[in-house]
Design an enzyme around this catalytic site. Structure first.
Site, PDB file in Angstrom:
ATOM      1  N   SER A  11       0.901  -1.188   0.155  1.00  0.00           N
ATOM      2  CA  SER A  11       0.027   0.146   0.110  1.00  0.00           C
ATOM      3  C   SER A  11       0.849   1.252   0.013  1.00  0.00           C
ATOM      4  CB  SER A  11      -0.908   0.059   1.167  1.00  0.00           C
ATOM      5  OG  SER A  11      -1.280   1.343   1.483  1.00  0.00           O
ATOM      6  N   HIS A  36      -1.268  -1.370  -4.186  1.00  0.00           N
ATOM      7  CA  HIS A  36      -2.381  -1.252  -3.629  1.00  0.00           C
ATOM      8  C   HIS A  36      -2.583   0.240  -3.398  1.00  0.00           C
ATOM      9  CE1 HIS A  36      -5.916  -2.288  -0.892  1.00  0.00           C
ATOM     10  NE2 HIS A  36      -5.469  -1.157  -0.202  1.00  0.00           N
ATOM     11  N   ASP A  38      -4.820   3.517  -1.964  1.00  0.00           N
ATOM     12  CA  ASP A  38      -6.027   3.717  -1.004  1.00  0.00           C
ATOM     13  C   ASP A  38      -6.607   5.256  -1.451  1.00  0.00           C
ATOM     14  OD1 ASP A  38      -6.058   1.677   0.883  1.00  0.00           O
ATOM     15  OD2 ASP A  38      -3.773   2.037   1.223  1.00  0.00           O
ATOM     16  N   MET A  40      -9.241   7.714  -0.598  1.00  0.00           N
ATOM     17  CA  MET A  40      -9.816   8.159   0.392  1.00  0.00           C
ATOM     18  C   MET A  40     -10.510   9.838   0.324  1.00  0.00           C
ATOM     19  SD  MET A  40      -7.495   7.139   3.508  1.00  0.00           S
ATOM     20  CE  MET A  40      -6.745   5.482   3.895  1.00  0.00           C
ATOM     21  N   HIS A  69      -8.476   0.882  -3.816  1.00  0.00           N
ATOM     22  CA  HIS A  69      -9.449   0.446  -2.867  1.00  0.00           C
ATOM     23  C   HIS A  69     -10.219   1.806  -2.615  1.00  0.00           C
ATOM     24  CE1 HIS A  69      -9.433  -0.156   1.960  1.00  0.00           C
ATOM     25  NE2 HIS A  69     -10.645  -0.200   1.302  1.00  0.00           N
ATOM     26  N   MET A  71     -12.183   4.194  -0.747  1.00  0.00           N
ATOM     27  CA  MET A  71     -12.840   4.454   0.498  1.00  0.00           C
ATOM     28  C   MET A  71     -13.616   5.942   0.500  1.00  0.00           C
ATOM     29  SD  MET A  71      -9.647   3.060   2.845  1.00  0.00           S
ATOM     30  CE  MET A  71      -8.415   3.178   1.536  1.00  0.00           C
ATOM     31  N   MET A 140     -11.227  -5.819   5.946  1.00  0.00           N
ATOM     32  CA  MET A 140     -10.451  -4.855   6.545  1.00  0.00           C
ATOM     33  C   MET A 140      -9.909  -5.214   7.917  1.00  0.00           C
ATOM     34  SD  MET A 140      -9.912  -2.575   4.542  1.00  0.00           S
ATOM     35  CE  MET A 140      -8.743  -1.638   5.664  1.00  0.00           C
ATOM     36  N   ASP A 178      -6.406  -6.284   4.904  1.00  0.00           N
ATOM     37  CA  ASP A 178      -5.695  -5.161   4.694  1.00  0.00           C
ATOM     38  C   ASP A 178      -5.890  -4.492   5.980  1.00  0.00           C
ATOM     39  OD1 ASP A 178      -4.648  -2.653   3.849  1.00  0.00           O
ATOM     40  OD2 ASP A 178      -6.563  -2.240   2.477  1.00  0.00           O
TER      41      ASP A 178
HETATM   42  C1  DX5 Z   1      -6.155   1.745   5.695  1.00  0.00           C
HETATM   43  C2  DX5 Z   1      -5.781   1.338   4.242  1.00  0.00           C
HETATM   44  C3  DX5 Z   1      -4.510   0.175   4.221  1.00  0.00           C
HETATM   45  C4  DX5 Z   1      -3.404   0.809   4.833  1.00  0.00           C
HETATM   46  C5  DX5 Z   1      -2.617  -0.218   5.531  1.00  0.00           C
HETATM   47  O1  DX5 Z   1      -7.190   2.586   5.513  1.00  0.00           O
HETATM   48  O2  DX5 Z   1      -6.911   0.766   3.405  1.00  0.00           O
HETATM   49  O3  DX5 Z   1      -4.364  -0.030   2.859  1.00  0.00           O
HETATM   50  O4  DX5 Z   1      -2.393   1.496   3.950  1.00  0.00           O
HETATM   51  O5  DX5 Z   1      -1.561   0.280   6.089  1.00  0.00           O
HETATM   52  P1  DX5 Z   1      -0.778  -0.646   7.025  1.00  0.00           P
HETATM   53  O6  DX5 Z   1      -0.288  -1.919   6.472  1.00  0.00           O
HETATM   54  O7  DX5 Z   1       0.130   0.314   7.670  1.00  0.00           O
HETATM   55  O8  DX5 Z   1      -1.836  -0.940   8.378  1.00  0.00           O
HETATM   56 ZN    ZN Z   2      -6.227  -0.329   1.597  1.00  0.00          ZN
END
Ligand code: DX5
Ligand code: ZN
Length: 232
Positions: A11, A36, A38, A40, A69, A71, A140, A178
């Protein structure tokens, strides 16, 4: 039980944002199977990251699959833009999509693999009704929004329950996990049935990347510090 190859998805949330292209190239060189990303929006989760424009720019850095991903609220509004930007896999939170089958169809229509994400406290039951429409399920193991959080232990039981459900349904959907994953707990997560491990801080805060990716894929008895020392 470990029967299939484990895929590692770094990620980039925990990467150096001023050098994203170099960071992606470095984890590709180190053996990552996909990237990956993220996404947001500051509404569904209390953090804001990147949009389709940045994804399109990063697409030039690697040929590895991009696993987006989402969010974000109203995911259907943005799925075409992320697919056009080069996302190969797009996962949508069940908590954000009122018409989940429609969201998944939209992902597929735009040439990407559809996935469903569920938060730690969201139950598995509704998944049985969409399983034919998806390629993967993302469990998650932290509440989404930040990297560097602690792995929620009840995820392991949920993961085993999900694998049983998929087996009962005859589904070969891949299971991704994740949040809070590092070499110290990857073995348990793999044994509970995960096929794709997402890891942010465990990789980007603990170079060399090749060593940590190898340890995530095949944890053995490695002794590694917890990845969860800070948030982003
Ligand atoms: C959290 C994300 C993850 C995050 C994981 O909202 O979806 O992908 O980056 O990070 P670590 O591996 O540091 O928990
Ligand atoms: Zn993620």
């Amino acid at each position: 039980m470990k029967t299939k190859e484990v895929l590692i998805a770094p990620s980039i949330l925990s990467a150096d944002f001023s050098r994203l292209c170099e960071e992606i190239e470095a984890v590709e060189e180190a053996g990552a199977d996909m990237i990956h990303l993220d996404i947001m929006d500051g509404h569904f989760v209390p953090n804001i990251t990147i949009g389709p424009g940045v994804v399109a720019s990063l697409r030039k850095c690697t040929a590895l699959p991009f696993d987006c991903h989402l969010m974000i609220e109203n995911p259907e509004q943005y799925i075409p833009a992320f697919a056009d930007a080069g996302a190969n896999m797009i996962s949508v939170h069940v908590e954000t999509s009122v018409h989940l089958n429609r969201s998944l169809d939209l992902v597929r229509e735009h040439g990407a693999k559809p996935g469903v994400v569920i938060n730690p406290a969201t139950h598995l039951q509704g998944l049985r009704y969409v399983v034919e429409d998806l390629d993967y399920i993302l469990l998650m193991s932290v509440n989404p929004g930040f990297g560097g959080q602690e792995f929620i232990p009840s995820t392991l039981e949920k993961l085993r329950d999900l694998c049983t459900l998929l087996e009962d349904l005859g589904s070969d959907a891949m299971v991704q996990v994740d949040g809070g994953i590092g070499p110290e707990n990857a073995g348990e997560v793999i044994d509970a049935g995960a096929r794709i491990l997402v890891a942010g801080s465990a990789i980007f805060h603990h170079p060399p990347y090749e060593d940590v990716i190898n340890r995530l894929r095949d944890p053995g008895t490695s002794q590694f510090p917890s990845p969860n020392s800070e948030q982003h």
